[in-house]
Design a protein around this motif. Structure first.
Motif, PDB file in Angstrom:
ATOM      1  N   ASP A 110       0.835  -1.190   0.000  1.00  0.00           N
ATOM      2  CA  ASP A 110       0.000   0.000   0.000  1.00  0.00           C
ATOM      3  C   ASP A 110       0.875   1.247   0.000  1.00  0.00           C
ATOM      4  N   ALA A 111       0.589   2.176  -0.911  1.00  0.00           N
ATOM      5  CA  ALA A 111       1.358   3.421  -0.973  1.00  0.00           C
ATOM      6  C   ALA A 111       1.300   4.189   0.340  1.00  0.00           C
ATOM      7  N   ALA A 112       0.203   4.019   1.084  1.00  0.00           N
ATOM      8  CA  ALA A 112       0.056   4.732   2.354  1.00  0.00           C
ATOM      9  C   ALA A 112       1.092   4.288   3.385  1.00  0.00           C
ATOM     10  N   GLU A 113       1.616   3.069   3.254  1.00  0.00           N
ATOM     11  CA  GLU A 113       2.600   2.564   4.214  1.00  0.00           C
ATOM     12  C   GLU A 113       3.897   3.363   4.168  1.00  0.00           C
ATOM     13  N   TYR A 114       4.155   4.025   3.054  1.00  0.00           N
ATOM     14  CA  TYR A 114       5.387   4.804   2.925  1.00  0.00           C
ATOM     15  C   TYR A 114       5.220   6.206   3.488  1.00  0.00           C
ATOM     16  N   ARG A 115       4.003   6.526   3.882  1.00  0.00           N
ATOM     17  CA  ARG A 115       3.737   7.812   4.530  1.00  0.00           C
ATOM     18  C   ARG A 115       3.635   7.647   6.043  1.00  0.00           C
ATOM     19  N   GLU A 116       2.984   6.572   6.447  1.00  0.00           N
ATOM     20  CA  GLU A 116       2.890   6.248   7.875  1.00  0.00           C
ATOM     21  C   GLU A 116       2.739   4.741   8.010  1.00  0.00           C
ATOM     22  N   LEU A 117       3.755   4.118   8.596  1.00  0.00           N
ATOM     23  CA  LEU A 117       3.784   2.658   8.683  1.00  0.00           C
ATOM     24  C   LEU A 117       2.754   2.166   9.695  1.00  0.00           C
ATOM     25  N   THR A 118       1.889   1.264   9.265  1.00  0.00           N
ATOM     26  CA  THR A 118       0.872   0.677  10.134  1.00  0.00           C
ATOM     27  C   THR A 118       1.418  -0.624  10.729  1.00  0.00           C
ATOM     28  N   PRO A 119       0.727  -1.202  11.716  1.00  0.00           N
ATOM     29  CA  PRO A 119       1.167  -2.507  12.246  1.00  0.00           C
ATOM     30  C   PRO A 119       1.283  -3.574  11.167  1.00  0.00           C
TER      31      PRO A 119
END
Length: 464
Positions: free
Chosen positions: A234-243
């Motif tokens: 997910d591109a969002a993981e490179y903005r804020e890493l989730t669990p």
């Protein structure tokens, strides 16, 4: 609460209709059902004060549930607890029909269900899946089966399970390819490498190209050009890493470290390569939609972008996508669909000498880890260990079942033909044919009854 009661009541009435053969109830029929003494009595019994009931339920839950014994704190789950998470349902955690109908009906099954080895999901309807699996696995060991399909699946299945041969080969089959990639020293050399037949066989191209059904005519196929994949998904993981992103990163770090080490890299080289691979992915992620954005209904329409080769050349004048399509025959297609042109343009902009080392690192990590379950037993067991840690699975599938899954995934048509020959009787074939025709006839009648459909739309709907 009252909304849930009405939903349950409606579902119950609909269920009665379905069990009655999907009877065609008129408005008067529905009114008679709602006004019947039986239904009215149910409404009287279920009529309660929402606020008082909710308060009592919360108070009871707080006093009865041992939160420390659950995998997640149910207080963060509103308005209902997610009972589909393993371990959330215990003897102490209960619910009445008025509070959570699904939970109450399925309580014992949800409490007692156990995962099969190697699986992270379970459902009662999967029993039918296991029947099909067992029947298909019989094909793999039936020495009396003859024909191309039987020979194909049995040979592949046995090759997967031949640990002696796999251990003897080790990393030898792909070592020359990885050595060639490691030796690439410029962007021009990388372009030549990406277009090579060896890379087409053993490596990755950053952009996935494949065949798919054409959305406007299911009788035709199109060439699909899909956005570059990201290690963290997910591109969002490179903005804020989730669990979940952290778990995925742990997997990639370990898998890449193990495989790059097998191919001869030092610990320092491995760390540098992985770091650069993530750095390139982070740049690439800025041109891609997040998973949340892809769930937006508008994305489906936005992701259909029919293009010509002239369009592809405009999108990617530097990254060798047009040359790849030409070399391997994809450019001959009359239908080319680009999932996300912005991502292709972004990759093209990043394909520079300045980013060369990061692009090369991204390819090294992707290619090396793609072999982890395909080589010798040592690599395969490491793959199992890392995958189980990521998914939370405590026990791996038996080797035979994993080999079956791999074989059926590659040769679904062969299994289908063998299955039909052995298990589909003429009576079953006629029943299925009649069922399908009945459905077609019924839809055709429904289309004829709708006065808001134009004749052209009605005709297309029937054809589809």
């Amino acid at each position: 609460m009252k909304k849930r009661i009405l939903t349950m009541l409606t579902a119950g009435v609909m269920t009665t209709a379905m069990l009655s053969g999907c009877a065609d109830f008129s408005e008067e029929d529905w009114q008679a059902i709602i006004e019947s003494e039986e239904v009215q009595q149910v409404l009287r019994d279920l009529t309660i004060d929402d606020e008082e009931d909710t308060a009592k339920a919360a108070e009871g839950a707080a006093s009865e549930i041992d939160l420390s014994a659950l995998p997640m704190d149910p207080s963060v789950m509103t308005p209902w607890m997610n009972t589909n998470i393993a371990g959330m349902v215990t003897m102490d955690v209960t619910a009445g029909y008025r509070d959570d109908y699904y939970y109450a009906v399925n309580h014992d099954w949800l409490r007692d269900a156990k995962f099969k080895p190697g699986y992270s999901t379970e459902a009662s309807f999967l029993d039918a899946t296991w029947i099909v699996r067992d029947r298909c696995m019989e094909f793999l060991n039936d020495e009396n089966l003859t024909g191309e399909d039987a020979e194909l699946i049995q040979n592949y299945y046995n090759l997967i399970l031949d640990w002696d041969a796999r251990n003897k080969a080790g990393i030898t089959p792909v070592k020359p390819f990885m050595d060639t990639l490691m030796a690439v020293s410029s962007l021009d050399e990388l372009t030549e490498f990406l277009l090579s037949e060896d890379n087409d066989k053993y490596g990755s191209f950053l952009v996935t190209v494949g065949l798919a059904l054409y959305g406007e005519d299911s009788n035709r196929y199109e060439v699909g050009i899909y956005k570059p994949s990201l290690l963290l998904g997910d591109a969002a993981e490179y903005r804020e890493l989730t669990p979940n992103g952290e778990r995925m990163k742990t997997y990639w770090d370990a898998a890449a470290s193990y495989m790059l080490g097998r191919f001869g890299m030092t610990e320092a080289e491995i760390g540098d390569t992985i770091e650069k691979a993530y750095a390139f992915d982070e740049k690439l992620s800025k041109f891609e939609k997040t998973l949340l954005e892809q769930y937006d209904p508008s994305y489906l329409k936005e992701s259909i972008n029919m293009a010509t080769m002239e369009d592809i050349n405009e999108m990617s004048p530097v990254f060798p996508l047009p040359a790849y399509l030409e070399k391997y025959g994809w450019a001959k297609s009359e239908l080319i669909d680009v999932e996300w042109p912005e991502a292709i343009r972004g990759l093209n902009d990043l394909y520079t000498e300045e980013n060369f080392e990061e692009i090369k690192a991204a390819l090294l990590v992707r290619d090396a880890t793609s072999y982890i379950s395909l080589l010798d037993e040592e690599a395969y067991r490491e793959s199992q260990r890392l995958s189980n840690a990521y998914t939370g699975v405590a026990e791996s599938k038996p080797d035979e079942e994993s080999a079956y899954s791999e074989t059926r995934g590659l040769f679904p048509d062969s299994f289908a033909r063998l299955y039909i020959d052995r298990y589909l009787t003429e009576e079953m074939r006629q029943d299925i044919t009649k069922l399908c025709q009945d459905c077609i006839d019924t839809y055709s009648e429904m289309f004829d009854e709708e006065d808001w459909l134009s004749e052209e739309t009605r005709r297309y709907a029937k054809e589809k």
